[in-house]
Motif scaffolding. Structure first.
Motif, PDB file in Angstrom:
ATOM      1  N   GLN A   1      46.887 -31.095 -14.826  1.00 20.06           N
ATOM      2  CA  GLN A   1      47.524 -30.055 -14.015  1.00 20.06           C
ATOM      3  C   GLN A   1      47.323 -28.679 -14.637  1.00 20.06           C
ATOM      4  N   TYR A   2      47.436 -28.624 -15.959  1.00 13.84           N
ATOM      5  CA  TYR A   2      47.224 -27.346 -16.644  1.00 13.84           C
ATOM      6  C   TYR A   2      45.803 -26.844 -16.419  1.00 13.84           C
ATOM      7  N   MET A   3      44.833 -27.734 -16.551  1.00 13.14           N
ATOM      8  CA  MET A   3      43.437 -27.349 -16.347  1.00 13.14           C
ATOM      9  C   MET A   3      43.236 -26.825 -14.924  1.00 13.14           C
ATOM     10  N   GLY A   4      43.861 -27.507 -13.954  1.00 10.02           N
ATOM     11  CA  GLY A   4      43.719 -27.096 -12.573  1.00 10.02           C
ATOM     12  C   GLY A   4      44.405 -25.796 -12.244  1.00 10.02           C
ATOM     13  N   SER A   5      45.344 -25.360 -13.082  1.00 14.30           N
ATOM     14  CA  SER A   5      46.108 -24.136 -12.816  1.00 14.30           C
ATOM     15  C   SER A   5      45.487 -22.879 -13.415  1.00 14.30           C
ATOM     16  N   LEU A   6      44.469 -23.036 -14.239  1.00  9.30           N
ATOM     17  CA  LEU A   6      43.966 -21.888 -14.993  1.00  9.30           C
ATOM     18  C   LEU A   6      43.368 -20.803 -14.106  1.00  9.30           C
TER      19      LEU A   6
END
Length: 263
Positions: free
Chosen positions: A53-58
């Motif tokens: 999720q963090y990667m997708g939010s960058l």
């Protein structure tokens, strides 16, 4: 680096003419160094979804393609513990082991994040502050390699790709087909019953190509030309190609990404 070559996908063997047809698109790397972020993850790992999720939010958080290339590589060593990750490949596990060895560590785990070939520990809580700082630090450095990506129009035959790289020092060119907007319903293992979503997932990992001496004195060059089969059900607008040049010691000299034409 030999361990990487042993785990390559069959798509690396496909050759086509250079991508120069009408309707193609291209991108050239900037004069500053673009950061390479590599997340090593697995659908079989219960602590990985927050990292995914963090990667997708960058991108939404303001990290642009001119600042960082994002790659999510799904490892295969969780596949025998209840759930086989459909996006996993042995080549990604091999690359993670290589990076870990360069860092002087014997511990391979998920989720693990490397920024420009250097491990960033602490998980999502520390990545939130650590990643932007690392990206700014890398962007402040001059590029040590030059990369150009050209893509043709995606069709039933695949996605035509041409990547050219050059550098005044030794290095190896890596090229990957990347897909975003993926979802997977997990029915077994640590994430059983969860719907997992993924972005920037590496779907095809091509054979690394060493830069070799070119016509210009002191300049090493490499070219990769392929037509890459599209992943089953893939929408061209969610695909892209990423490339980077890395030294044998793990230093990322430059990175670049380009969405599929019209994406």
């Amino acid at each position: 680096m030999k361990q990487l070559i042993l785990g390559l996908t069959a798509a690396a063997a496909l050759n086509v003419a250079p991508v120069l047809a009408a309707g193609s698109c291209s991108e050239h790397s900037p004069s500053h160094r673009v950061a390479l972020l590599e997340l090593y993850t697995s659908e079989g790992c219960s602590s990985c979804p927050p990292a995914d999720q963090y990667m997708g939010s960058l991108r939404a958080a303001g990290v642009t393609p001119e600042q960082a290339v994002l790659l999510a590589l799904h490892v295969d060593y969780w596949n025998d513990i209840g759930w086989k990750d459909p996006f996993s490949q042995a080549a990604y596990s091999a690359r993670q082991r290589w990076l870990t060895k360069l860092a002087g560590s014997r511990t391979v785990y998920t989720p693990e994040l490397f920024v420009a070939g250097q491990e960033l520990r602490g998980g999502v809580e520390r990545w939130t502050g650590g990643v932007p700082a690392a990206v700014r630090r890398i962007n402040a450095q001059a590029a040590q390699a030059d990369i150009r990506i050209s893509l043709g129009q995606a069709s039933a035959a695949g996605l035509p790709v041409e990547v050219n790289a050059s550098a005044a020092r030794d290095g190896t060119l890596f090229v990957a087909l990347v897909e975003s907007g993926l979802a997977s319903k997990v029915t077994a293992g640590e994430n059983s019953g969860r719907l997992l979503r993924h972005d920037h997932v590496v779907r095809t990992w091509l054979a690394p190509v060493p830069l070799s001496s070119g016509d210009k004195a002191g300049i090493n060059m490499a070219t990769v030309t392929r037509t890459l089969p599209l992943p089953p059900g893939a929408a061209p607008g969610r695909l892209g190609v990423s490339a980077f040049v890395q030294s044998e010691r793990g230093e990322v000299l430059q990175a670049l990404s380009l969405p599929a034409c019209g994406g």
